[in-house]
Design a protein around this motif. Structure first.
Motif, PDB file in Angstrom:
ATOM      1  N   VAL A 197      55.897  31.768  18.459  1.00 16.45           N
ATOM      2  CA  VAL A 197      56.300  30.814  17.682  1.00 16.45           C
ATOM      3  C   VAL A 197      55.257  30.649  16.586  1.00 16.45           C
ATOM      4  O   VAL A 197      55.243  30.583  15.640  1.00 16.45           O
ATOM      5  CB  VAL A 197      56.859  29.349  18.345  1.00 16.45           C
ATOM      6  CG1 VAL A 197      56.672  28.198  17.164  1.00 16.45           C
ATOM      7  CG2 VAL A 197      57.724  29.440  19.027  1.00 16.45           C
ATOM      8  N   ALA A 198      53.716  30.770  17.252  1.00 19.04           N
ATOM      9  CA  ALA A 198      52.707  30.555  16.390  1.00 19.04           C
ATOM     10  C   ALA A 198      52.448  31.641  15.396  1.00 19.04           C
ATOM     11  O   ALA A 198      51.955  31.640  14.526  1.00 19.04           O
ATOM     12  CB  ALA A 198      51.541  30.284  17.283  1.00 19.04           C
ATOM     13  N   ASP A 199      53.054  33.046  16.004  1.00 17.98           N
ATOM     14  CA  ASP A 199      52.856  34.058  15.325  1.00 17.98           C
ATOM     15  C   ASP A 199      54.201  34.286  14.278  1.00 17.98           C
ATOM     16  O   ASP A 199      54.021  35.587  13.663  1.00 17.98           O
ATOM     17  CB  ASP A 199      52.805  35.339  16.069  1.00 17.98           C
ATOM     18  CG  ASP A 199      51.254  35.315  16.954  1.00 17.98           C
ATOM     19  OD1 ASP A 199      50.331  34.516  16.290  1.00 17.98           O
ATOM     20  OD2 ASP A 199      51.151  35.841  17.660  1.00 17.98           O
ATOM     21  N   HIS A 200      55.324  33.440  14.162  1.00 20.37           N
ATOM     22  CA  HIS A 200      56.248  33.553  13.385  1.00 20.37           C
ATOM     23  C   HIS A 200      56.930  34.870  13.657  1.00 20.37           C
ATOM     24  O   HIS A 200      57.498  35.433  12.884  1.00 20.37           O
ATOM     25  CB  HIS A 200      55.763  33.606  12.043  1.00 20.37           C
ATOM     26  CG  HIS A 200      55.031  32.263  11.494  1.00 20.37           C
ATOM     27  ND1 HIS A 200      55.408  31.078  11.518  1.00 20.37           N
ATOM     28  CD2 HIS A 200      53.683  32.140  11.407  1.00 20.37           C
ATOM     29  CE1 HIS A 200      54.559  30.297  11.056  1.00 20.37           C
ATOM     30  NE2 HIS A 200      53.334  30.943  11.010  1.00 20.37           N
ATOM     31  N   TYR A 201      57.117  34.924  15.015  1.00 12.48           N
ATOM     32  CA  TYR A 201      58.127  36.299  15.334  1.00 12.48           C
ATOM     33  C   TYR A 201      59.567  35.927  14.781  1.00 12.48           C
ATOM     34  O   TYR A 201      59.899  34.725  14.414  1.00 12.48           O
ATOM     35  CB  TYR A 201      58.130  36.332  16.668  1.00 12.48           C
ATOM     36  CG  TYR A 201      57.039  37.376  17.283  1.00 12.48           C
ATOM     37  CD1 TYR A 201      55.739  36.956  16.872  1.00 12.48           C
ATOM     38  CD2 TYR A 201      57.117  38.242  18.319  1.00 12.48           C
ATOM     39  CE1 TYR A 201      54.796  37.840  17.283  1.00 12.48           C
ATOM     40  CE2 TYR A 201      56.032  38.993  19.013  1.00 12.48           C
ATOM     41  CZ  TYR A 201      54.758  38.606  18.197  1.00 12.48           C
ATOM     42  OH  TYR A 201      53.618  39.303  18.693  1.00 12.48           O
ATOM     43  N   LYS A 202      60.298  36.888  15.007  1.00 10.08           N
ATOM     44  CA  LYS A 202      61.902  36.640  14.355  1.00 10.08           C
ATOM     45  C   LYS A 202      62.570  35.698  15.140  1.00 10.08           C
ATOM     46  O   LYS A 202      62.141  35.644  16.528  1.00 10.08           O
ATOM     47  CB  LYS A 202      62.866  37.830  14.396  1.00 10.08           C
ATOM     48  CG  LYS A 202      62.275  38.895  13.489  1.00 10.08           C
ATOM     49  CD  LYS A 202      63.060  40.241  13.475  1.00 10.08           C
ATOM     50  CE  LYS A 202      62.795  41.249  12.631  1.00 10.08           C
ATOM     51  NZ  LYS A 202      63.513  42.508  12.429  1.00 10.08           N
ATOM     52  N   ASN A 203      63.366  34.815  14.614  1.00  8.87           N
ATOM     53  CA  ASN A 203      64.022  33.864  15.383  1.00  8.87           C
ATOM     54  C   ASN A 203      64.846  34.479  16.653  1.00  8.87           C
ATOM     55  O   ASN A 203      64.972  33.824  17.735  1.00  8.87           O
ATOM     56  CB  ASN A 203      64.900  32.854  14.583  1.00  8.87           C
ATOM     57  CG  ASN A 203      64.213  32.048  13.539  1.00  8.87           C
ATOM     58  OD1 ASN A 203      63.553  31.279  14.058  1.00  8.87           O
ATOM     59  ND2 ASN A 203      64.519  32.256  12.231  1.00  8.87           N
ATOM     60  N   SER A 204      65.417  35.550  16.357  1.00 14.01           N
ATOM     61  CA  SER A 204      66.276  36.284  17.364  1.00 14.01           C
ATOM     62  C   SER A 204      65.621  36.346  18.606  1.00 14.01           C
ATOM     63  O   SER A 204      65.774  36.300  19.761  1.00 14.01           O
ATOM     64  CB  SER A 204      67.003  37.582  16.955  1.00 14.01           C
ATOM     65  OG  SER A 204      66.018  38.365  16.491  1.00 14.01           O
ATOM     66  N   LEU A 205      64.252  37.023  18.633  1.00 11.84           N
ATOM     67  CA  LEU A 205      63.316  37.298  19.565  1.00 11.84           C
ATOM     68  C   LEU A 205      62.882  35.890  20.156  1.00 11.84           C
ATOM     69  O   LEU A 205      62.913  35.981  21.412  1.00 11.84           O
ATOM     70  CB  LEU A 205      62.061  38.100  19.244  1.00 11.84           C
ATOM     71  CG  LEU A 205      61.048  38.421  20.314  1.00 11.84           C
ATOM     72  CD1 LEU A 205      61.620  39.234  21.253  1.00 11.84           C
ATOM     73  CD2 LEU A 205      59.813  39.175  19.555  1.00 11.84           C
ATOM     74  N   ILE A 206      62.504  34.836  19.583  1.00 15.06           N
ATOM     75  CA  ILE A 206      61.993  33.908  20.073  1.00 15.06           C
ATOM     76  C   ILE A 206      63.276  33.095  20.902  1.00 15.06           C
ATOM     77  O   ILE A 206      62.787  32.574  21.749  1.00 15.06           O
ATOM     78  CB  ILE A 206      61.520  32.798  18.959  1.00 15.06           C
ATOM     79  CG1 ILE A 206      60.406  33.403  18.216  1.00 15.06           C
ATOM     80  CG2 ILE A 206      61.188  31.475  19.575  1.00 15.06           C
ATOM     81  CD1 ILE A 206      60.020  32.479  16.844  1.00 15.06           C
ATOM     82  N   ALA A 207      64.549  33.283  20.350  1.00 15.89           N
ATOM     83  CA  ALA A 207      65.380  32.779  21.181  1.00 15.89           C
ATOM     84  C   ALA A 207      65.573  33.674  22.577  1.00 15.89           C
ATOM     85  O   ALA A 207      65.864  32.742  23.550  1.00 15.89           O
ATOM     86  CB  ALA A 207      66.683  33.057  20.472  1.00 15.89           C
ATOM     87  N   LYS A 208      65.519  34.951  22.522  1.00 17.93           N
ATOM     88  CA  LYS A 208      65.576  35.456  23.886  1.00 17.93           C
ATOM     89  C   LYS A 208      64.487  35.207  24.619  1.00 17.93           C
ATOM     90  O   LYS A 208      64.605  35.020  25.865  1.00 17.93           O
ATOM     91  CB  LYS A 208      65.596  37.088  23.532  1.00 17.93           C
ATOM     92  CG  LYS A 208      66.722  37.237  22.665  1.00 17.93           C
ATOM     93  CD  LYS A 208      66.559  38.857  22.521  1.00 17.93           C
ATOM     94  CE  LYS A 208      67.728  39.418  21.394  1.00 17.93           C
ATOM     95  NZ  LYS A 208      67.690  41.068  21.352  1.00 17.93           N
ATOM     96  N   LEU A 209      63.123  34.953  24.113  1.00 25.81           N
ATOM     97  CA  LEU A 209      62.128  34.335  24.964  1.00 25.81           C
ATOM     98  C   LEU A 209      62.294  33.117  25.542  1.00 25.81           C
ATOM     99  O   LEU A 209      62.021  32.663  26.826  1.00 25.81           O
ATOM    100  CB  LEU A 209      60.845  34.417  23.997  1.00 25.81           C
ATOM    101  CG  LEU A 209      60.416  35.888  23.793  1.00 25.81           C
ATOM    102  CD1 LEU A 209      59.001  35.471  22.769  1.00 25.81           C
ATOM    103  CD2 LEU A 209      59.957  36.647  24.879  1.00 25.81           C
TER     104      LEU A 209
END
Length: 796
Positions: A197-209
């Protein structure tokens, strides 16, 4: 207030390592304890710094080093060396009692638990507002999970065989430890999610994490619900709600991020559905956290997410109604979010390879023979003793008894001796009489009978004293219950297994007393006849009638009778040869057993197994089997001798029948035969009585030791129950005093409606082993040998 949970350390207490270790080495090994003074002191010093309690990264190496040494100590010493280790439950209140177990395996498991707790506390102490802090926290959490995984797979299975289920600490059970492992992984994954989240990854990857974070929290929740009730109740009241709130929180976060991804892909209907799911889960998380008093940081996180979700949901529904007009699918109509895990249980290398931590030169008790090897030597010696007795000595004695019984039934060799030696006494009878005179046979039997009776009364007295201890404890328990209600089984239920064991011992003693009476009656029956064998040769000869006819006389025998007599004499001599060969074989087997030492071969095998830290007796089975094979030739010799004896006895029976038919029945010869047979039978009974009394003395001496141990076990158990009763009375007294003080204060201050914080309710052991524990076990003894009362005759 942090939004993560940490594992508290198990508080430990001092233990007498030097005393218990010296006693064990002195009494159970061939070494002298002074040779290991340095090792014992090193163990004590390592324990002081390696059992946790201080939050510092340097303590990790202290714990790893101590654990490595415990692994090698357990290779040299058995888990139970009568050394007690005390640890409080990790989540216990300060006023609760520690769990005390006599098990080095318990010490090792507790050290691993505290190491995992240290890793979790170091992770929680990191500043997770920075990327470096998040990375370190995630690494610590993964190490904590790895230690817990190692504890579950390596230490807990070795704890089980030496600790009964009732006394197993609830924080060292499989489900409880696995729940903590999943919790550590969930918090490690949460750190990775926070980094993304802090590094502004893609929302789809953040959702999977986030989906994986939710899944890990849920797995931890399911594991703790599978744990025993006392394990769950020992946890703080907000622990399980914390896991539930986190599970719903991150499921909501996952759906929210996936909803943003749906918006970016212009899938407005899917976005709305995911936001609706996120709102529902966020509300569940908020309500659970608020109701259960979960940490404020968790409540704030959930509330922030809920506000964002509700705001975006309102916007999405408005835009869809006014602009996009897409259908909102059912919850089952949207794809599940694929989970992505970025964490794993990382076991510190020093746990799997303890030698890498301490090297080869500083291993505690490194010069001592491992307990597995020592136990293999003891097992071999026991097996050798049993084999010698059951496969060689007893079968040989049975074959001799069988031959004697058949000869007695045939009146041999008395009938031959009466015929061959019409006057005087046969040399065999003279030898037997001399043996009884030299041993002072009647006096010896009287002394033995008195000793057996005295020992019988002694062992029965020990058993009665043990029951007096239990009766006294029952009276104390009854009196204590009248004073203070106690939440423990009454004595007649708690001591049931001890009473059952006492009944079994008493039954054995009754059977032994009956056997003793049979022997005494046999002696009374044959005392006069055996005493006659102690007379001088002239007096003894006067008791036996003589026959003045010669072997060649026509009145005595025919030439056919002489032939049968010579054949019988030859067969009896052949039987004596078989017996002498068998006796010689038994003597050679016994000498072999006395000089047989398997220790050098076990040491050589142990040297070849140096790469294995833990050596169990099973690893030396091949060595033991090969050594026991040396006695196969003696067993084979007995088998061959049995076949020869059967053939000779068969020939003796048929020849004796012919001998009886062919000889003339002279009354003088018959009287002489009967007199010789009677004296021979008296000798046989003498030997049998002596053998029975020897067995009785050995039985009662062994039983005295067993019952002394049983009495000591009753004393220890009773003492522990008495201490527990005093503790109940003291606690009740404190409780009454507290109520009185509270009553006095109620006149001065308003009554508070705030309930006290709930403490762990796990039942404490107060150092009392259960009756099924090995602590109460003593060596079992087979029922006493049946002492035969039949009138049998033994010949040499």
């Amino acid at each position: 207030m942090p939004n993560h949970l940490t594992i508290p350390s198990k508080k430990t207490y001092a233990c007498p390592i030097p005393v218990a270790t010296r006693d064990y080495i002195q009494n159970h090994t061939e070494d002298h304890p002074d040779a290991y003074i340095g090792d014992i002191n090193q163990w004590k010093a390592l324990r002081d710094i390696g059992t946790g309690g201080v939050l510092h990264a340097d303590c990790i190496n202290f714990a790893l080093n101590y654990h490595a040494q415990l692994v090698f100590i357990l290779a040299k010493l058995p888990p139970d060396i009568n050394l007690e280790f005390s640890y409080a439950h990790a989540f216990a209140s300060p006023s609760s009692f520690p769990v005390t177990l006599r098990s080095i395996a318990f010490e090792r498991a507790s050290v691993l638990f505290n190491l995992a707790a240290l890793y979790s506390q170091l992770a929680a102490s990191e500043d997770r507002s920075s990327q470096d802090g998040l990375k370190r926290a995630s690494a610590y959490y993964q190490n904590a999970a790895g230690v817990l995984a190692f504890l579950s797979e390596s230490a807990l299975p070795k704890l089980g065989p030496f600790v009964d289920l009732e006394n197993t600490p609830s924080d060292l059970t499989e489900d409880f430890v696995k729940s903590l492992e999943w919790l550590m992984l969930a918090q490690a994954q949460e750190c990775v999610w926070q980094l993304a989240v802090a590094d502004h990854y893609k929302n789809s990857l953040i959702a999977k994490l986030a989906a994986k974070v939710s899944s890990l929290y849920n797995t931890s929740l399911l594991s703790i619900r599978l744990a025993a009730a006392d394990a769950r109740s020992a946890l703080p009241p907000n622990w399980i709600p914390h896991l539930e709130a986190k599970h719903y929180h991150f499921n909501a976060a996952s759906q929210y991020r996936k909803g943003v991804d749906e918006l970016e892909a212009s899938r407005y209907g899917d976005e709305i559905r995911r936001l609706m799911i996120a709102e529902a889960d966020a509300k569940k998380a908020f309500n659970i956290a608020k109701r259960a008093g979960v940490a404020q940081a968790v409540i704030s996180d959930v509330k922030s997410l809920l506000d964002v979700v509700q705001k975006d949901l309102s916007r999405a529904e408005r835009d869809n109604d006014l602009i996009y007009h897409q259908n909102v699918p059912a919850p089952c109509g949207i794809p599940a979010i694929q989970e992505v895990s970025m964490v794993q249980s990382i076991i510190p290398p020093g746990l799997r390879d303890p030698r890498s931590i301490i090297g080869d030169d500083s291993i505690i008790f490194g010069e001592m023979l491992g307990w597995g090897a020592r136990e293999a030597i003891n097992i071999y010696n026991d097996n050798k003793k049993n084999l010698l007795q059951e496969k060689i000595v007893e079968p040989a004695q049975n074959l001799n008894d069988e031959a004697d019984k058949i000869l007695q039934s045939l009146n041999l060799p008395s009938s031959l001796e009466a015929l061959e030696r019409p006057v005087g006494l046969p040399p065999s009878l003279l030898r037997k009489a001399e043996e009884i005179r030299l041993e002072q046979g009647p006096t010896k039997i009287d002394v033995y009978l008195d000793d057996v009776q005295r020992l019988s009364r002694h062992v029965l007295g020990i058993l009665d004293e043990a029951m007096d201890i239990l009766d006294s404890e029952a009276s104390e328990d009854e009196a204590a219950r009248r004073e203070t209600p106690m939440n423990r089984p009454p004595s007649h239920e708690a001591n049931q297994e001890l009473v059952i064991k006492q009944q079994r011992y008493r039954t054995i003693l009754i059977q032994a007393a009956e056997s003793d009476e049979l022997v005494r009656r046999k002696w009374e029956e044959w005392e006069d006849q055996i005493s006659e064998l102690t007379r001088d040769e002239d007096e003894l000869e006067a008791l036996v009638p003589s026959s003045t006819v010669s072997m060649a006389g026509k009145a005595v025998s025919t030439s056919q009778t002489q032939i049968h007599a010579r054949t019988l004499r030859g067969l009896l001599e052949s039987l004596d040869d078989v017996r002498r060969t068998r006796d010689d074989l038994v003597v050679r087997a016994q000498r072999r057993a006395e000089s047989d030492d398997i220790r050098p071969k076990v040491l050589a095998a142990a040297a070849n197994l140096e790469h294995k830290i833990e050596m169990s007796p099973v690893m030396f089975e091949d060595v033991s089997d090969n050594e026991l094979a040396k006695y196969d030739k003696f067993i084979q010799g007995l088998t061959e001798g049995r076949k020869k004896q059967e053939e000779i006895l068969s020939s003796i029976k048929s020849t004796n029948d012919a001998f009886i038919q062919s000889r003339k029945q002279d009354p003088a010869i018959k009287d002489r035969e009967q007199a010789l047979q009677f004296l021979d039978l008296a000798y046989s009974h003498y030997r049998e009585i002596i053998r029975n009394l020897d067995e009785g003395l050995k039985f009662y001496n062994d039983m005295a030791g067993i019952l002394t141990n049983f009495k000591e076990a009753c004393k220890i158990w009773s003492g522990a129950r008495s201490r527990e009763a005093r503790l109940h009375r003291n606690m009740a007294s404190l409780s009454i005093r507290d109520r009185d003080n509270a009553s006095d204060e109620s006149h001065e201050a308003p009554v508070s409606t705030t309930s006290p914080p709930r403490s762990g309710t796990r039942k404490q052991t107060t150092n009392i082993p259960t009756l099924s524990s090995d602590d109460w076990e003593v060596q079992e003894l087979a029922p006493p040998p049946v002492k035969r009362a039949e009138k049998t005759t033994k010949h040499r």
